[in-house]
Structure formats: C-alpha cells, structure tokens
Design an enzyme around this catalytic site. Sequence first.
Site, mmCIF file in Angstrom:
data_model
loop_
_atom_site.group_PDB
_atom_site.id
_atom_site.type_symbol
_atom_site.label_atom_id
_atom_site.label_comp_id
_atom_site.label_asym_id
_atom_site.label_seq_id
_atom_site.Cartn_x
_atom_site.Cartn_y
_atom_site.Cartn_z
ATOM 1 C CG ASP A 191 -0.165 -0.212 2.520
ATOM 2 O OD1 ASP A 191 0.532 0.729 2.972
ATOM 3 O OD2 ASP A 191 -0.264 -1.304 3.088
ATOM 4 C CG ASP A 268 2.831 -3.795 6.374
ATOM 5 O OD1 ASP A 268 2.076 -4.201 7.267
ATOM 6 O OD2 ASP A 268 2.464 -3.000 5.485
#
Length: 359
Positions: A191, A268
């Site tokens: 993202d 992540d």
Amino acid sequence: FSLNFAADCNAVLKALQPIFQEQGMTETVHNWEDHGYLVTYIKKNGSFANLRIHPHGLVLVDLQSYNDDMKGREEVDQLLNKVEERMKELFHDNIKRVKRLPAILRGGVIDRYWPTADGRLVEYDIDEVVYDEDSPFQNIKILHSKQFGNILILSGDVNLAESDLAYTQAIMGSGKEDYTGKEVLILGGGDGGILYEIVKLKPKMVTMVASNIDQMVIDGCKKHMRKTCGDVLDNLKGECYQVLIEDCIPVLKRYAKEGRMFDYVINDLTAVPISTSPEEDSTWEFLRLILDLSMKVLKQDGKYFTQGNCVNLTDALTLYEEQLSRLYCPVEFSKETVCVPSYMELWVFYTIWKKQTDI
C-alpha cells in the site's frame, strides 16, 4: 424476546398470529413436543418471517424482505413494532430483555460486511466500490468508507485504510526511532504507507520488497490510496528508495549471502503471505523462515518491527512468541497494543532485536 419463565408456546403463537395474518401472510406451523414451535409466514411478494418459540422462554422473530426502499423498511419496522407491543401486553413485566438487531442487506452491489480477526462480523459504512480486480494471486478490493476513507482489502482481509496512520506509526516504532541516514528493509507494504512515512525521515536507503509479488496491488494503491502512499509508488525508484516486485524469500537469502545488513527490518506482509517458495509448508514455518532470514540481514544493534494480531487472539499471539525462541539466534522482544481505526479492534505490534551476548 427473553422471558423470565418458561413460555406457553401455544399462547405466544395465538397472540402473534393475527399480526401476520393481517399482512396476508400464509402460515405453516412446525411443532416439536419438547422443542417448541417454528412458524413460517410467507407473503405473496416473497417476503417471509420466521417465528421461533422456545419452551425455556426465548422468542425469536426473523424477517426477510425483498424491499430495499424506505417504504419496505418502514413496513418491516411497523410489523416488528406490533409484535413487540403484543408481547409486552401478553407478558407485561415478565420480559427480561428485548433486543432488535439492525437489518442485514444480503446480495447488495456493495458488500458492507467484513469479519474482524477474532471472527466478529462488522458492518462498515461502505458506499462505493472503488477498485475490484482479481490478480493471478488474490482478489484486490479498494472500498470507500464514509469515516475511514478508502480501504484496501486483499482476499477478504482488511489490510489498511486511509485513516490508519496509527498502524503505520506503530509498525515503524511509534515515533521513537531515528531513521536519519539509516538502511531500512520493508517486507510487503504494497500500500506504500510505510515507505511514504519513512522517506520523510531522511533515511540513507529504503528497500521495499513488495512480496505480495503483485504489481496490481501497487497499481491500485498508487491510484486510489494516495492519502496513504503519496507519490512514492509512482516510480519504483526514488532518491532514497527502491521497490522490488519479487518474492521476499529469495531476496532475503541473496542479501544474507552478500552480507548486506540493515538498521531496520519492517515486516508488513499480509496475514497469509504469498510466496513461490516450496519451503512454505505452513504459516508458522513461513513466518519463522522470514524471521530467521530477517535476523541474518539485521545489524547487531538493529530492530525488527512487525504486526502481530488482534489482542483477543491470545493463543495466536502466544504461538507467535514461541516462534521467537526457535530462531537461529537468541532474540528479545517487546510489544505494544494500538487501536487501528478501520480494524475496529486493538492490534498488537512487536519490536524484536538480537540478544546482546557478553564477550
């Protein structure tokens, strides 16, 4: 309705029958000697109601309607109001609890219902499907929420919303770290949120291995999640960063073999990371492999940051912490609990570092 005493099932049925009959609904009664009544009422337009009367004092009414307009909702509310009034007339102060749940919209164009990590169903205020594509690896959705902004959802797992700066800050060390002039490795983070925030802090170099191996995630986010990623995903290379669209395991092995070391490793990865590696026999083995390889490229005084899980999933968190005692080198860790807005639950983040040994 929860009653203070055992219910006379036949009396409840006779009291409520006229309400449904007034709606022109056809009745079918199922009666079990020791398990009460199940009564179905069907309307000509396909709407129907289930009335379940349990002998121990629980009365349930479920309504399903094909009307999604205001008039249809008003008719449902009016019917439920009549049922509630009649039950109160019948039982007076002997009703222990009355609970009416909001309507669930099934089969809508916009899916508003997504589970939390610990299995609770949450209804989001989704009002628009911004992006919905299937890549070779996963389904990628970006949905717009009135309060959280755009939300990235990968294969049904809520990943990050534009409101979730708290997540990004927590997985970077909650503002306690100085990234100036440092070498940083990000695993995942498709993202772009972590990359965008770290680049602001003047690191020497950030290498992001977007290990979902999925260019479509980056393409969707750089267009529709710009409040999160800014402009860092517009190019795969910048003055102090590079983005690699590769499987992170071969990259980590290559860096370890080359002796390349980092001040910070930030993991992540998605909840169930995608890998082309045959070593991914199980989620825990995969996570332990990532941890071991990350420790091999982490400087002796470096730090490894990662998300854990929902604070309610204590067993999963314990299992994760057990993996930390099985790495090739001894490590220590601390954890922090943070409220991530769009998750609608508290989330645990870990800081892990190599245990300092006496010389």
